[in-house]
Scaffold this active site. Structure first.
Site, PDB file in Angstrom:
ATOM      1  N   GLY A 233       0.812  -1.207   0.000  1.00 32.64           N
ATOM      2  CA  GLY A 233       0.000   0.000   0.000  1.00 32.64           C
ATOM      3  C   GLY A 233       0.844   1.254   0.000  1.00 32.64           C
ATOM      4  N   ASP A 234       2.152   1.100  -0.073  1.00 36.18           N
ATOM      5  CA  ASP A 234       3.064   2.238  -0.125  1.00 36.18           C
ATOM      6  C   ASP A 234       4.266   1.833  -0.967  1.00 36.18           C
ATOM      7  OD1 ASP A 234       4.434   4.713   0.545  1.00 36.18           O
ATOM      8  OD2 ASP A 234       3.124   4.825   2.294  1.00 36.18           O
TER       9      ASP A 234
END
Length: 467
Positions: free
Chosen positions: A243-244
């Site tokens: 997610g990053d």
């Protein structure tokens, strides 16, 4: 006759034990003379019993013999729930292929520790931070490896608290090794960290190899691997869904990082596959106030990611990002192929110096292909502090028919360039004027070092473990 029966029974027991125990080989910077199993110290792999005390007791006992040829702790098949625990020097944590270490979801199982001095505060909130699930400080020769065993941070409850602003301290990482030399993290599956998955910080001679890292793509700050103020690091053969940023290279935050003054340098990344729809495959910054220099990345595959290589900085960061070399990069379904931003204006507090301008120079990209890309390059330096020495060569970007961002109906923009300077050669679509061809009609390749870093010369030993 009695003696015969005793020997016969003992023989059957030995045969039974040997039928379960197998000698497995693994690669490590050093092998170990002494070995123990977590169950020897009361560990229960039922997924419910908290094993923090068992991990601590096992490591404490092994610390007594580690100086005599090293020690290793075997995590056998099972699900091993635990809170935070610390490793020791001359030590290997070996996680069996059918073992899962489960991170506790109870905050009280993670001691509070001080912020990193190069950050000045916790990253999530002002204040302290929770110790990582697996930690180590001031170590020499520490290995975390296995037969692709699993470490699952069970981060869901932490993500919900973070999104709801219900955390008073910064979330724990899955693994953080600090102020250490000769570090190896390899051949593991890591899932669902509360925040970053792998964080070597203030370390030297770090090997990260063969990791599978997976977290939901819609949760915040689940970076894959974050070398932070580290020297001599190699990252090899990793697969990351995040997610990053898949890999985020860091070195401290604003005035704290400038004061601490420890760069990340001599970093080699090879054979990385990344999926990160909202972030970068490789990010340099944004916390780069100790400096980032001599990063070499090659044989990279990006799939459905926001950007290929991204430089994130801003006034107040100071320091530098320089001598960056990237080649053999394949990108499939991307928003940006190249992204540099001088306006990443998140600051730890109001004490930063807006006149501390970063130096971004000698950035080299070559031999790259992109398909279904919305924007070839968004390169925005800082007014009065341009990013210089940018070189892009032998790059072909096939643009998507429309933007990946459904909220924007505008046509795809190939390049956006401001406050930068550099050159290009054999780049399609044609770059902006600030990246004009240095020698039109001639093939010019951007630089890539021909030497090898010292960490690349480290040869791992073949070790054995009975599992």
């Amino acid at each position: 006759m009695e003696k015969f029966l005793i020997c016969f029974i003992l023989g059957l027991l030995c045969l039974k034990y040997n039928s379960y125990a197998q000698s497995v080989q693994y690669s490590a910077i050093n092998c170990r003379k002494h070995s123990a199993v977590l169950t020897d110290f009361g560990g229960k792999g039922d997924g419910k019993t908290l094993n923090t005390a068992a991990f601590k007791a096992a490591i404490a006992n092994l610390s007594k013999v580690a100086a005599d040829g090293g020690a290793q702790l075997i995590v056998p098949p099972g699900k091993w729930l635990t809170g935070s625990f610390n490793l020791i020097s001359q030590f290997t944590l070996y996680i069996h292929k059918e073992a899962v270490i489960l991170g506790s979801q109870d905050e009280t199982d993670y001691p509070l520790i001080d912020p990193l001095p190069s950050y000045g505060r916790g990253r999530d909130v002002v204040g302290k931070r929770f110790a990582s699930l697996i930690s180590g400080t001031n170590l020499t020769d520490v290995v975390i490896t296995g037969g692709n065993g699993t470490i699952d941070g069970q981060g869901d409850i932490w993500w919900k608290k973070f999104k709801a602003n219900k955390l008073n301290n910064t979330r724990p990482y899955l693994i953080e090794i600090m102020n250490s030399n000769q570090v190896q993290i390899s051949n593991l599956t890591m899932l669902n960290s509360p925040s970053w998955h792998v964080h070597p910080v203030y370390c030297k001679n770090v090997i990260v190899d063969g990791l599978t890292i997976i977290a939901p793509v819609d949760v915040p700050n689940t970076d894959g691997i974050n070398p932070d103020s580290c020297t001599n690091t190699r990252i090899r053969d990793c697969y990351i869904v995040s997610g990053d940023d898949c890999i985020a290279v860091k070195s401290g935050w604003d005035e704290y990082g400038i004061r601490f003054g420890m760069p990340t340098q001599h970093l080699s990344i090879k054979r990385l596959t990344c999926i990160s729809p909202d972030s970068a495959v490789i990010a340099l910054g944004s916390e780069m106030s100790g400096g980032i220099q001599d990063v070499r990345a090659e044989d990279i595959t990006a799939i459905n990611s926001q950007s290929g290589v991204r430089i994130k900085t801003a006034p107040g960061r100071g320091a530098y990002v320089k001598d960056i070399y990237v080649k053999n990069f394949k990108m499939y379904t991307m928003k940006y192929a190249f992204w540099m931003a001088g306006n990443y204006n998140s600051h730890p507090d109001l004490g930063f110096d807006p006149k501390a301008l970063p130096v971004i120079q000698n950035i080299n990209y070559r031999d790259m292909v992109g398909k279904n890309v919305s924007i070839a390059g968004n390169l925005a330096g800082i007014q009065g502090d341009p990013f210089t020495g940018i070189c892009i060569s032998n790059v072909t970007i096939n643009l998507a028919s429309k933007s990946m961002d459904p909220s924007k109906k505008s046509k795809v923009q190939p390049w956006n360039c401001t406050d930068i300077a550099g050159t290009s050669s054999r780049v399609s679509p044609q770059p902006c004027d600030l990246l004009a061809e240095k020698q039109p009609g001639k093939s010019v390749d951007c630089a890539f070092p021909v030497d090898t870093l010292p960490i690349d010369n480290v040869e791992l030993k073949t070790c054995n473990v009975n599992v």
